[in-house]
Design a protein around this motif. Structure first.
Motif, mmCIF file in Angstrom:
data_model
loop_
_atom_site.group_PDB
_atom_site.id
_atom_site.type_symbol
_atom_site.label_atom_id
_atom_site.label_comp_id
_atom_site.label_asym_id
_atom_site.label_seq_id
_atom_site.Cartn_x
_atom_site.Cartn_y
_atom_site.Cartn_z
ATOM 1 N N THR A 118 1.999 0.313 12.565
ATOM 2 C CA THR A 118 3.318 0.026 12.002
ATOM 3 C C THR A 118 4.090 1.331 11.832
ATOM 4 O O THR A 118 3.505 2.431 11.866
ATOM 5 C CB THR A 118 3.172 -0.673 10.645
ATOM 6 N N PRO A 119 5.414 1.252 11.640
ATOM 7 C CA PRO A 119 6.211 2.479 11.466
ATOM 8 C C PRO A 119 5.702 3.381 10.341
ATOM 9 O O PRO A 119 5.680 4.606 10.488
ATOM 10 C CB PRO A 119 7.611 1.933 11.172
ATOM 11 N N ASN A 120 5.302 2.790 9.239
ATOM 12 C CA ASN A 120 4.799 3.617 8.128
ATOM 13 C C ASN A 120 3.524 4.356 8.507
ATOM 14 O O ASN A 120 3.337 5.527 8.176
ATOM 15 C CB ASN A 120 4.548 2.744 6.894
ATOM 16 N N TRP A 121 2.627 3.649 9.224
ATOM 17 C CA TRP A 121 1.393 4.304 9.660
ATOM 18 C C TRP A 121 1.682 5.374 10.718
ATOM 19 O O TRP A 121 0.961 6.386 10.804
ATOM 20 C CB TRP A 121 0.423 3.273 10.238
ATOM 21 N N GLN A 122 2.714 5.172 11.518
ATOM 22 C CA GLN A 122 3.046 6.154 12.556
ATOM 23 C C GLN A 122 3.359 7.516 11.949
ATOM 24 O O GLN A 122 3.172 8.562 12.585
ATOM 25 C CB GLN A 122 4.260 5.666 13.374
ATOM 26 N N LYS A 123 3.846 7.494 10.704
ATOM 27 C CA LYS A 123 4.183 8.749 10.023
ATOM 28 C C LYS A 123 2.956 9.448 9.447
ATOM 29 O O LYS A 123 3.062 10.538 8.895
ATOM 30 C CB LYS A 123 5.175 8.473 8.903
ATOM 31 N N GLN A 124 1.787 8.802 9.525
ATOM 32 C CA GLN A 124 0.568 9.360 8.926
ATOM 33 C C GLN A 124 -0.531 9.430 9.988
ATOM 34 O O GLN A 124 -1.503 8.665 9.964
ATOM 35 C CB GLN A 124 0.092 8.492 7.758
ATOM 36 N N PRO A 125 -0.405 10.337 10.949
ATOM 37 C CA PRO A 125 -1.360 10.375 12.074
ATOM 38 C C PRO A 125 -2.796 10.649 11.624
ATOM 39 O O PRO A 125 -3.728 10.051 12.144
ATOM 40 C CB PRO A 125 -0.821 11.499 12.965
ATOM 41 N N TYR A 126 -2.972 11.557 10.659
ATOM 42 C CA TYR A 126 -4.339 11.867 10.228
ATOM 43 C C TYR A 126 -4.979 10.666 9.516
ATOM 44 O O TYR A 126 -6.171 10.387 9.687
ATOM 45 C CB TYR A 126 -4.335 13.080 9.302
ATOM 46 N N ALA A 127 -4.184 9.965 8.730
ATOM 47 C CA ALA A 127 -4.701 8.766 8.064
ATOM 48 C C ALA A 127 -5.052 7.695 9.098
ATOM 49 O O ALA A 127 -6.036 6.968 8.941
ATOM 50 C CB ALA A 127 -3.675 8.226 7.080
ATOM 51 N N ARG A 128 -4.271 7.615 10.171
ATOM 52 C CA ARG A 128 -4.569 6.647 11.229
ATOM 53 C C ARG A 128 -5.904 6.967 11.892
ATOM 54 O O ARG A 128 -6.707 6.070 12.176
ATOM 55 C CB ARG A 128 -3.458 6.654 12.277
ATOM 56 N N ILE A 129 -6.148 8.254 12.120
ATOM 57 C CA ILE A 129 -7.424 8.657 12.733
ATOM 58 C C ILE A 129 -8.590 8.300 11.809
ATOM 59 O O ILE A 129 -9.633 7.810 12.256
ATOM 60 C CB ILE A 129 -7.409 10.166 13.045
ATOM 61 N N THR A 130 -8.397 8.544 10.521
ATOM 62 C CA THR A 130 -9.445 8.190 9.552
ATOM 63 C C THR A 130 -9.729 6.694 9.589
ATOM 64 O O THR A 130 -10.889 6.258 9.565
ATOM 65 C CB THR A 130 -9.023 8.604 8.129
ATOM 66 N N GLN A 131 -8.688 5.871 9.645
ATOM 67 C CA GLN A 131 -8.842 4.426 9.711
ATOM 68 C C GLN A 131 -9.541 3.992 11.004
ATOM 69 O O GLN A 131 -10.394 3.105 11.000
ATOM 70 C CB GLN A 131 -7.489 3.732 9.603
ATOM 71 N N ILE A 132 -9.166 4.626 12.105
ATOM 72 C CA ILE A 132 -9.790 4.290 13.391
ATOM 73 C C ILE A 132 -11.279 4.589 13.339
ATOM 74 O O ILE A 132 -12.117 3.782 13.770
ATOM 75 C CB ILE A 132 -9.124 5.069 14.541
ATOM 76 N N ASN A 133 -11.637 5.765 12.797
ATOM 77 C CA ASN A 133 -13.057 6.121 12.699
ATOM 78 C C ASN A 133 -13.809 5.124 11.820
ATOM 79 O O ASN A 133 -14.954 4.752 12.112
ATOM 80 C CB ASN A 133 -13.203 7.537 12.144
ATOM 81 N N SER A 134 -13.165 4.706 10.733
ATOM 82 C CA SER A 134 -13.793 3.728 9.838
ATOM 83 C C SER A 134 -14.010 2.397 10.552
ATOM 84 O O SER A 134 -15.076 1.779 10.462
ATOM 85 C CB SER A 134 -12.932 3.523 8.592
ATOM 86 N N LYS A 135 -12.987 1.943 11.297
ATOM 87 C CA LYS A 135 -13.113 0.693 12.033
ATOM 88 C C LYS A 135 -14.216 0.789 13.092
ATOM 89 O O LYS A 135 -14.976 -0.178 13.308
ATOM 90 C CB LYS A 135 -11.781 0.339 12.698
ATOM 91 N N SER A 136 -14.326 1.938 13.742
ATOM 92 C CA SER A 136 -15.354 2.122 14.769
ATOM 93 C C SER A 136 -16.753 2.032 14.167
ATOM 94 O O SER A 136 -17.662 1.428 14.762
ATOM 95 C CB SER A 136 -15.172 3.478 15.470
ATOM 96 N N GLN A 137 -16.932 2.631 13.002
ATOM 97 C CA GLN A 137 -18.243 2.556 12.336
ATOM 98 C C GLN A 137 -18.560 1.123 11.908
ATOM 99 O O GLN A 137 -19.692 0.652 12.054
ATOM 100 C CB GLN A 137 -18.261 3.494 11.120
#
Length: 292
Positions: free
Chosen positions: A152-171
């Motif tokens: 979403t647009p709000n998440w687009q502004k937080q690239p590092y938080a997005r990476i953290t979320q992606i890693n969490s989802k992968s685990q």
């Protein structure tokens, strides 16, 4: 019933009326005893009254004997009626016992039915809980596979938080082998890695634009020697860290922090507002202005 009274007068006649032959009737004794045992008259009390009567009035002996003999003569018929009554009484008693036993059996059966009902309800509740847990697990696994919620647009502004979320989802999705096949999980992990690589590429581009090649930036943390961050003159994504007078070491930029290892193997991690070095935390920050 006069049996108890007749038996008492029979004993009193023998005691106080001096009969030529003592009066004796075992059946009367037995019936009188039963009347005393199951009736509301006390045998001793009746005996005392009969004795007192004949002892004080000898003229009463004749009528008393007539009374006793009449009762004895009537006793067979009376005994037959009593036997019939006793039989009916025993039947009634048996019926009462049978009813009590039936009530007890019914109560036990009802208790068993209630216990079975409670166990069934508990089993249904457990099954429903398992069903809900399974559905919740399936829903969670679907959310781990989906990355649209962090695009979403709000998440687009937080690239590092997005990476953290992606890693969490992968685990998390690795634990969903009961929902997805191994091939589906592998495909989702590839999608996650591709998205993470794209985000890191965006960050890398922003870093190269922000940091000027060949420039150095000073970092000050209370309690630590002066730290200088140097940017490679040919590649702005390559950085080197100098602590005090030590030799420069390669500095790696991470998603929310950067880190380096000194020559003696100690790790330093730098965040926006503090640094962690050799297990201790130091407050401070790095300047965004190049060292002149």
């Amino acid at each position: 019933m006069p049996f108890l009274k007749a038996d008492a007068y029979m004993s009193a006649i023998n005691e106080y009326c001096f009969p030529e032959e003592a009066l004796k009737d075992d059946d009367l004794d037995q019936v009188a005893f039963m009347q005393s045992a199951y009736g509301d008259q006390d045998l001793l009390n009746v005996l005392e009254k009969a004795g007192a009567h004949l002892r004080g009035d000898q003229n009463a002996c004749g009528p008393a004997r007539d009374f006793v003999e009449r009762i004895i003569d009537e006793l067979p018929e009376t005994r037959l009626a009593l036997d019939e009554l006793a039989s009916e009484f025993n039947l009634i008693q048996g019926a009462i016992v049978a009813l009590d036993e039936a009530d007890a059996v019914y109560a036990e059966q009802q208790a068993q039915i209630e216990a079975a009902k409670r166990e069934q309800e508990a089993a249904l509740a457990r099954a429903e809980a398992v069903k809900l847990d399974k559905q919740r697990h399936i829903d969670n696994c679907k959310s781990y596979a989906d990355t649209s919620d962090i695009s979403t647009p709000n998440w687009q502004k937080q690239p590092y938080a997005r990476i953290t979320q992606i890693n969490s989802k992968s685990q998390q999705i690795k634990r969903c082998d009961d929902v997805f096949s191994a091939a589906e999980i592998a495909a989702k992990l590839d999608e996650h890695r591709a998205l993470e690589d794209a985000i890191r590429a965006e960050i890398s581009g922003e870093v190269r634009e922000a940091a000027k090649a060949g420039q150095s930036y000073e970092c000050k943390f209370k309690g630590l020697a002066k730290i200088v961050m140097s940017v490679d003159k040919d590649d702005a994504s390559l950085r080197y860290l100098t602590i005090g007078k030590a030799d420069p070491v390669r500095y790696f930029v991470g998603n929310i922090s950067g880190s380096a290892k000194t020559a003696d193997g100690k790790k330093i991690t730098i965040y926006d507002d503090h640094a962690e070095f050799d297990g201790k935390s130091y407050q401070g920050s790095c300047s965004t202005e190049p060292v002149k």
